[in-house]
Design a protein around this motif. Structure first.
Motif, mmCIF file in Angstrom:
data_model
loop_
_atom_site.group_PDB
_atom_site.id
_atom_site.type_symbol
_atom_site.label_atom_id
_atom_site.label_comp_id
_atom_site.label_asym_id
_atom_site.label_seq_id
_atom_site.Cartn_x
_atom_site.Cartn_y
_atom_site.Cartn_z
ATOM 1 N N PHE A 143 0.919 -1.315 0.160
ATOM 2 C CA PHE A 143 -0.017 0.093 0.003
ATOM 3 C C PHE A 143 1.020 1.242 -0.011
ATOM 4 O O PHE A 143 0.777 2.002 -0.525
ATOM 5 N N LEU A 144 1.784 1.364 0.817
ATOM 6 C CA LEU A 144 2.754 2.562 0.945
ATOM 7 C C LEU A 144 3.634 2.660 -0.274
ATOM 8 O O LEU A 144 3.610 3.838 -0.958
ATOM 9 N N ARG A 145 3.921 1.692 -0.917
ATOM 10 C CA ARG A 145 4.758 1.801 -2.222
ATOM 11 C C ARG A 145 3.914 2.173 -3.455
ATOM 12 O O ARG A 145 4.224 2.913 -4.149
ATOM 13 N N ARG A 146 2.802 1.612 -3.227
ATOM 14 C CA ARG A 146 1.941 2.169 -4.321
ATOM 15 C C ARG A 146 1.343 3.473 -4.084
ATOM 16 O O ARG A 146 1.404 4.293 -5.194
ATOM 17 N N GLY A 147 1.393 3.993 -3.012
ATOM 18 C CA GLY A 147 1.060 5.406 -2.768
ATOM 19 C C GLY A 147 2.343 6.422 -3.002
ATOM 20 O O GLY A 147 1.855 7.438 -3.725
ATOM 21 N N LEU A 148 3.516 5.808 -3.163
ATOM 22 C CA LEU A 148 4.639 6.641 -3.290
ATOM 23 C C LEU A 148 4.694 6.857 -4.882
ATOM 24 O O LEU A 148 4.740 7.777 -5.635
ATOM 25 N N GLN A 149 4.282 5.676 -5.545
ATOM 26 C CA GLN A 149 4.345 5.586 -6.950
ATOM 27 C C GLN A 149 3.116 6.760 -7.538
ATOM 28 O O GLN A 149 3.295 7.398 -8.559
ATOM 29 N N ALA A 150 2.058 6.710 -6.874
ATOM 30 C CA ALA A 150 0.888 7.523 -7.555
ATOM 31 C C ALA A 150 1.287 8.907 -7.160
ATOM 32 O O ALA A 150 0.963 9.693 -8.101
ATOM 33 N N TYR A 151 2.134 9.388 -6.172
ATOM 34 C CA TYR A 151 2.490 10.806 -5.761
ATOM 35 C C TYR A 151 3.396 11.046 -6.768
ATOM 36 O O TYR A 151 3.357 11.976 -7.565
ATOM 37 N N ARG A 152 4.081 10.298 -7.276
ATOM 38 C CA ARG A 152 5.227 10.276 -8.180
ATOM 39 C C ARG A 152 4.513 10.609 -9.569
ATOM 40 O O ARG A 152 4.928 11.375 -10.371
ATOM 41 N N GLY A 153 3.322 9.963 -9.912
ATOM 42 C CA GLY A 153 2.773 10.123 -11.085
ATOM 43 C C GLY A 153 2.532 11.603 -11.634
ATOM 44 O O GLY A 153 2.735 11.891 -12.619
ATOM 45 N N SER A 154 2.267 12.564 -10.394
ATOM 46 C CA SER A 154 2.073 14.001 -10.740
ATOM 47 C C SER A 154 3.238 14.614 -10.303
ATOM 48 O O SER A 154 3.297 15.811 -10.660
ATOM 49 N N ASN A 155 4.278 14.088 -9.791
ATOM 50 C CA ASN A 155 5.332 15.001 -9.300
ATOM 51 C C ASN A 155 6.643 14.472 -9.839
ATOM 52 O O ASN A 155 7.419 13.875 -8.963
ATOM 53 N N ARG A 156 6.839 14.114 -10.928
ATOM 54 C CA ARG A 156 8.100 13.305 -11.695
ATOM 55 C C ARG A 156 9.220 14.173 -11.479
ATOM 56 O O ARG A 156 9.368 15.297 -11.573
ATOM 57 N N GLY A 157 10.419 13.610 -10.637
ATOM 58 C CA GLY A 157 11.530 14.577 -10.853
ATOM 59 C C GLY A 157 12.575 13.913 -11.525
ATOM 60 O O GLY A 157 12.400 12.833 -12.175
ATOM 61 N N ASP A 158 13.924 14.317 -11.442
ATOM 62 C CA ASP A 158 14.968 13.455 -11.900
ATOM 63 C C ASP A 158 15.361 12.335 -11.351
ATOM 64 O O ASP A 158 14.879 12.016 -10.141
ATOM 65 N N VAL A 159 16.260 11.468 -12.047
ATOM 66 C CA VAL A 159 16.355 9.917 -11.271
ATOM 67 C C VAL A 159 17.138 10.119 -9.838
ATOM 68 O O VAL A 159 16.658 9.607 -8.878
ATOM 69 N N ALA A 160 17.953 11.200 -10.067
ATOM 70 C CA ALA A 160 18.926 11.391 -8.534
ATOM 71 C C ALA A 160 18.008 11.682 -7.493
ATOM 72 O O ALA A 160 17.943 11.399 -6.313
ATOM 73 N N ALA A 161 17.167 12.974 -7.966
ATOM 74 C CA ALA A 161 16.214 13.333 -6.990
ATOM 75 C C ALA A 161 15.275 12.179 -6.320
ATOM 76 O O ALA A 161 14.958 12.316 -5.143
ATOM 77 N N GLU A 162 14.755 11.461 -7.328
ATOM 78 C CA GLU A 162 13.854 10.280 -6.993
ATOM 79 C C GLU A 162 14.596 9.307 -6.076
ATOM 80 O O GLU A 162 13.817 8.841 -4.896
ATOM 81 N N ALA A 163 15.822 9.137 -6.149
ATOM 82 C CA ALA A 163 16.560 8.392 -5.281
ATOM 83 C C ALA A 163 16.680 8.631 -3.855
ATOM 84 O O ALA A 163 16.481 7.884 -2.759
ATOM 85 N N VAL A 164 16.829 10.056 -3.902
ATOM 86 C CA VAL A 164 16.965 10.791 -2.494
ATOM 87 C C VAL A 164 15.445 10.734 -1.732
ATOM 88 O O VAL A 164 15.462 10.384 -0.703
ATOM 89 N N GLU A 165 14.303 10.857 -2.664
ATOM 90 C CA GLU A 165 12.872 10.607 -1.976
ATOM 91 C C GLU A 165 13.092 9.384 -1.566
ATOM 92 O O GLU A 165 12.206 9.161 -0.435
ATOM 93 N N ASP A 166 13.207 8.385 -2.400
ATOM 94 C CA ASP A 166 12.902 6.964 -1.830
ATOM 95 C C ASP A 166 13.906 6.860 -0.645
ATOM 96 O O ASP A 166 13.110 5.912 0.187
ATOM 97 N N ALA A 167 14.949 7.312 -0.532
ATOM 98 C CA ALA A 167 15.734 6.941 0.803
ATOM 99 C C ALA A 167 14.878 7.755 1.810
ATOM 100 O O ALA A 167 14.930 6.991 2.968
ATOM 101 N N VAL A 168 14.320 8.868 1.705
ATOM 102 C CA VAL A 168 13.603 9.473 2.989
ATOM 103 C C VAL A 168 12.335 8.650 3.240
ATOM 104 O O VAL A 168 11.784 8.344 4.209
ATOM 105 N N PHE A 169 11.696 8.148 2.081
ATOM 106 C CA PHE A 169 10.535 7.316 2.116
ATOM 107 C C PHE A 169 10.778 5.982 2.864
ATOM 108 O O PHE A 169 10.161 5.717 4.099
ATOM 109 N N ALA A 170 11.977 5.281 2.689
ATOM 110 C CA ALA A 170 12.329 4.196 3.325
ATOM 111 C C ALA A 170 12.786 4.478 4.729
ATOM 112 O O ALA A 170 12.727 3.734 5.562
ATOM 113 N N MET A 171 13.293 5.627 4.987
ATOM 114 C CA MET A 171 13.632 6.048 6.325
ATOM 115 C C MET A 171 12.332 5.909 7.380
ATOM 116 O O MET A 171 12.350 5.351 8.452
ATOM 117 N N ASN A 172 11.185 6.416 6.391
ATOM 118 C CA ASN A 172 10.056 6.272 7.430
ATOM 119 C C ASN A 172 9.446 4.936 7.485
ATOM 120 O O ASN A 172 8.808 4.672 8.622
#
Ligand SMILES: Cc1cc2nc3c(=O)[nH]c(=O)nc-3n(C[C@H](O)[C@H](O)[C@H](O)COP(=O)(O)OP(=O)(O)OC[C@H]3O[C@@H](n4cnc5c(N)ncnc54)[C@H](O)[C@@H]3O)c2cc1C
Length: 494
Positions: A143-172
């Motif tokens: 559920f969480l991972r799908r939520g992150l994907q859905a958020y990405r759907g409308s806010n796409r960043g570059d690959v490096a920025a997404e990797a950092v977002e992923d890291a913050v999401f994983a921290m949570n």
């Protein structure tokens, strides 16, 4: 004529066992002849206040999760345990000044961290509110991972920025693992989140130590009621309700070979002990419904690690965002048998934060869950010191990192008296299993078969893993103790 008291044996002198005894003794002292046995040499079970580097620290239960309606808070107030002239662990609440840092010591953009953490909390709040369609998925993880994907759907960043977002999401997510004890959030049941209840109000710690609450419950019991260092090996009961003999409804066999004949046994050992082969034997085996519930529910490992930094230093307050790519690289390196590129050991890479136990303290605290928590139990103090030191060095921002002098960790997973930390509802299980955990045996009392009045209640079950809405907490254990004491009192008032 003085009526014969019913013999009650409570197995476990943790929160659930002591609450059961306290309730039985204070409500109906003439009805019951009480004994509590615990295999440990101390009372409290998973509540264990200790000392480290001159500070009082909690090795197990730490927080009162919401003061509004919490019985633990009520007791702590009553015994004046909530204030102390000495500083205490998290006396200043949850640390809210932690800086979020990426590997290499880069302080992450607070606006980005805040929006990803807000997204995370919104998703968890939605899960807790309930009413999600079946398509939301069976697990919190998916559920969480799908939520992150859905958020990405409308806010796409570059690959490096997404990797950092992923890291913050994983921290949570890693913090969630320590809250729930689920090593893998893909195994944590999404629907059950909406049944879990929290108390409103502040979350606080107990200034004089959590153990004070336990000591208070024990203090009213007559001397000799609690017998420590006495391990129950086997409980012999009778599914037809007749008892092993008329005079010995239930027989309890202790490790030293001694036996006790009682009318009722209240089992409060952890779900981990009930799950483990050789944890506690029942003869005959518990009914299938019970064994299945024990098997389906989850019981994970969470450990606390305290580190002391050198004199004159203050532990930094830091959230750590580990990038997945680096983790993958490390695994590739491992597979290839090469040296790790990053010195940070794998068992540190899912630790969400290191923070001082109170503002300005030299003692830092990090929480571990799952495989990493189990690894922590196997390592030597020296290995832990150097692994945490490498982590601090890897996240040191613009300053010299503090030098770690000493460490102290809990070891709930390998302790045969616990075999883990607290329970959770797995995918494939449900809140119904927590209710089944609470069912006494024999089923339907067995009383009809023997012509006795009321159910036989040979074996009753209390403990955090028997509470449908407050499992995994001290107050859940408390409520379960009240419930089982009331069940016994009710039986005799019929
Ligand atoms: C690291 C950690 C952090 C936690 N943080 C929090 C928190 O912040 N807030 C919160 O509310 N809760 C927290 N908890 C959970 C909380 O501590 C437990 O839910 C609660 O204390 C469980 O109480 P209990 O009586 O059900 O079980 P226990 O405390 O496990 O008591 C069972 C007793 O049975 C004994 N026993 C086991 N086997 C035998 C045997 N064969 N014979 C005789 N005796 C036996 C054990 O020694 C133990 O004393 C935490 C737990 C851990 C481990």
């Amino acid at each position: 004529m003085v009526a014969k008291k019913s013999r009650v044996l409570i197995v476990g002198a943790g929160m659930a066992g002591l609450t059961t005894a306290h309730r039985l003794y204070t409500t109906a002292p003439d009805l019951f002849d009480l004994t509590i046995v615990d295999a440990n040499h101390r009372i409290g079970g998973r509540i264990f206040t200790s000392e480290f580097a001159g500070d009082r620290v909690e090795m197990g239960a730490t927080w009162i999760h919401g003061i509004g309606g919490s019985p633990v808070y009520d007791i702590a107030c009553k015994i004046h345990a909530l204030d102390d002239p000495k500083p205490w662990e998290r006396m200043d609440g949850y640390p809210d000044d932690a800086v979020t840092v990426g590997e290499g010591g880069v302080v992450l953009d607070p606006a980005m961290v805040s929006s990803i953490s807000t997204l995370y909390r919104t998703l968890m709040d939605t899960a807790k509110d309930g009413g999600l369609p079946a398509s939301a998925g069976p697990s919190v993880g998916s559920f969480l991972r799908r939520g992150l994907q859905a958020y990405r759907g409308s806010n796409r960043g570059d690959v490096a920025a997404e990797a950092v977002e992923d890291a913050v999401f994983a921290m949570n997510e890693n913090t969630e693992r320590t809250y729930t004890s689920a090593d893998d959030l893909e195994k944590l049941n999404l629907a059950a989140e909406s049944e879990y209840r929290e108390f409103p109000g502040e979350q606080i710690t107990i200034a004089k130590g959590y153990s004070r609450v336990i000591e208070h419950l024990a203090s009213v019991l007559p001397a000799g009621t609690i017998r420590l260092g006495r391990k129950v090996e086997r409980i012999e009961w009778s599914p037809d309700g007749g008892g092993t003999t008329a005079e010995q409804p239930v027989k309890v066999v202790l490790e030293d070979g001694s036996e006790m004949a009682v009318d009722h046994v209240v089992v409060t050992v952890s779900l981990g002990v009930l799950k483990a082969k050789g944890g506690m034997e029942f003869n005959p085996s518990l009914p299938l419904f019970k064994r299945e519930a024990i098997g389906r529910l989850g019981f994970g490992v969470v450990n606390k690690l305290f580190v002391e930094v050198e004199e004159g230093e203050v532990m930094p307050s830091m959230e750590m965002a580990f990038e997945k790519e680096k983790k993958k690289k490390k695994e590739e390196d491992e597979e290839g048998g090469m040296r790790h590129v990053a010195k940070i050991p794998w068992w540190m890479r899912r630790t969400a934060s290191i923070c001082p136990i109170y503002n300005g303290s030299r003692v830092g605290l990090a929480w571990f869950a799952g495989k990493e928590a189990m690894e922590l139990e196997k390592l030597s103090d020296e290995e832990i010191k150097s692994g945490v030191q490498d982590t601090l060095d890897g996240f040191k921002m613009d300053r010299r990192s503090s030098v770690i002098e000493r460490v102290k960790r809990s070891g709930w997973g390998s302790d045969p008296l616990f075999r883990g930390s607290y329970s959770y509802v797995t995918v494939g299980s449900s809140g119904d299993d927590l209710d089944l955990m609470a069912e006494p045996v024999p089923v339907n009392g067995g009383g009809e078969a023997t012509g006795r009045v009321g159910p036989a209640l040979q074996i009753l079950f209390a403990g955090e893993a028997t509470h449908r809405t407050h499992y995994s907490t001290t107050h859940g254990a408390y409520f379960s103790g009240i419930r089982e004491a009331n069940r016994l009192i009710q039986r005799y008032s019929n």
